[in-house]
Design an enzyme around this catalytic site. Structure first.
Site, PDB file in Angstrom:
ATOM      1  N   VAL A   1       0.798  -1.211   0.000  1.00  0.00           N
ATOM      2  CA  VAL A   1       0.000   0.000   0.000  1.00  0.00           C
ATOM      3  C   VAL A   1       0.841   1.275   0.000  1.00  0.00           C
ATOM      4  O   VAL A   1       0.313   2.362  -0.269  1.00  0.00           O
ATOM      5  CB  VAL A   1      -0.965  -0.012   1.214  1.00  0.00           C
ATOM      6  CG1 VAL A   1      -0.241   0.309   2.508  1.00  0.00           C
ATOM      7  CG2 VAL A   1      -2.149   0.917   0.997  1.00  0.00           C
ATOM      8  N   TYR A   2       2.132   1.189   0.279  1.00  0.00           N
ATOM      9  CA  TYR A   2       2.963   2.394   0.327  1.00  0.00           C
ATOM     10  C   TYR A   2       3.065   3.026  -1.061  1.00  0.00           C
ATOM     11  O   TYR A   2       3.552   2.405  -2.010  1.00  0.00           O
ATOM     12  CB  TYR A   2       4.371   2.082   0.835  1.00  0.00           C
ATOM     13  CG  TYR A   2       4.467   1.666   2.283  1.00  0.00           C
ATOM     14  CD1 TYR A   2       3.415   1.871   3.183  1.00  0.00           C
ATOM     15  CD2 TYR A   2       5.621   1.065   2.769  1.00  0.00           C
ATOM     16  CE1 TYR A   2       3.521   1.486   4.507  1.00  0.00           C
ATOM     17  CE2 TYR A   2       5.734   0.676   4.100  1.00  0.00           C
ATOM     18  CZ  TYR A   2       4.667   0.887   4.962  1.00  0.00           C
ATOM     19  OH  TYR A   2       4.782   0.507   6.277  1.00  0.00           O
ATOM     20  N   SER A   3       2.584   4.260  -1.138  1.00  0.00           N
ATOM     21  CA  SER A   3       2.629   5.025  -2.387  1.00  0.00           C
ATOM     22  C   SER A   3       2.064   4.226  -3.555  1.00  0.00           C
ATOM     23  O   SER A   3       2.615   4.213  -4.657  1.00  0.00           O
ATOM     24  CB  SER A   3       4.053   5.499  -2.699  1.00  0.00           C
ATOM     25  OG  SER A   3       4.514   6.356  -1.685  1.00  0.00           O
TER      26      SER A   3
END
Length: 323
Positions: free
Chosen positions: A60-62
């Site tokens: 989900v990061y960036s």
């Protein structure tokens, strides 16, 4: 660099883990403060050169771009067999049904997406990114077991949740002969010590490696109280984690740092690493000195008196960081 076993596993990891949420395309996802690929790659290279072999990111990061950047950088700068690469699953990656969560469908889809973005055949540590109340834990743990048996992950881990939830997950795995959780990635620092009540003792008793996130409290422990940064202005999740009356703790860190002639980051990290349950704090780096401070903290041994000074101003607070 120093290396230790990850919990009760045979896996050797550096005592510093590089947190890679800081590296991602600012126009993708919810983290406008992140460093893009050109700016982020030098930090990954520097970490490898310093002997860091433990790297943590999440799907989900960036919006997946963190995994892409990390995968390309490590392919160039590191030997894959020497690297311990960790990512996570649970966050919503697309709208509509089954776009997030810890169902069997979501886990089986997202491990393949993460491997594609990372450019690797397997991850060393696949972690559930918080508890999913909408999915039976039996379904989640069995799916993770099948990911391991398929050769797509070597170990599985969990992240911030109630101790009773983690105890249940450990029990489900043991009862069914499924792959056991090797790690807990939880929220632990001088401004948030509620994990000392139940989660850290549970992990110590169960032989689970602890890899705390935000050991510097989103940088609040490294600078004068009230100092604003690009991240503090735009990090909506971070704004929910800490209280406005913790000035005394930050000032205690500054006092110990001044007396020792070291940075505040070194003091705050040395305090986290001091806990016997902690394997390796997860440290973000967006400035060159961030990695230097993290590595130097491993050589800083706080006295009992210094630890008491740092811990003295803390007061109990409500549980945060599980969302």
């Amino acid at each position: 660099m120093e290396y230790v076993k990850l919990g009760s596993t045979g896996l050797d990891v550096s005592r510093i883990c590089l947190g890679c949420m800081s590296y991602g395309e600012p126009g993708r996802g919810k983290h406008a403060w992140t460093l893009g690929e050109e700016s982020g790659r030098p930090f990954i290279k520097r970490a490898v050169e310093a002997g860091v072999n433990f790297f943590d990111t999440a799907n989900v990061y960036s919006d997946g771009s963190s995994e892409e950047i990390v995968g390309r950088a490590l392919a160039e700068y590191a030997d894959r067999d020497e690297i311990v690469l960790a990512t996570k699953v649970r966050g919503r990656m697309r709208p509509g049904p089954n776009g997030g969560g810890l169902s069997r469908k979501a886990i089986m889809a997202e491990i393949d997406h993460s491997l594609r973005r990372l450019g690797t055949d397997y991850v060393d540590l696949y972690q559930i990114h918080r508890w999913d109340p909408a999915t039976p834990i039996e379904e989640t743990v069995e799916a993770l077991h099948d990911v391991v048996k398929a050769g797509k992950a070597r170990y599985v881990g969990a992240s911030s949740m109630y101790a009773w939830q983690f105890a249940k997950a450990l029990r489900v795995a043991e009862r069914n002969g499924w792959t056991r959780f090797a790690t807990m990635q939880n929220h632990y620092n001088l401004l948030y010590r509620e994990e000392e009540r139940e989660m850290l003792p549970l992990c110590a008793d169960a032989g689970v490696g602890v890899i705390p996130w935000s050991p510097l409290a989103r940088g609040r422990l490294t600078r004068d109280w009230g100092t604003a940064t690009a991240r503090t202005e735009t990090d909506e999740f971070g704004k929910t984690l800490y209280r406005d009356d913790d000035r005394a703790i930050v000032e205690a860190v500054a006092k110990v740092a001044d007396e020792r002639g070291v940075s505040r980051a070194q003091v705050a990290l040395a305090w986290v690493s001091r806990h016997p349950a902690v394997t390796a704090p997860i440290v973000g780096a967006t400035e060159p000195h961030h990695l230097d401070d993290a590595i130097a903290s491993l050589s800083l041994e706080l006295t009992d008196e210094e630890a008491a000074m740092l811990e003295g101003p803390y007061t109990a607070r409500e549980v945060r960081g599980f969302a």
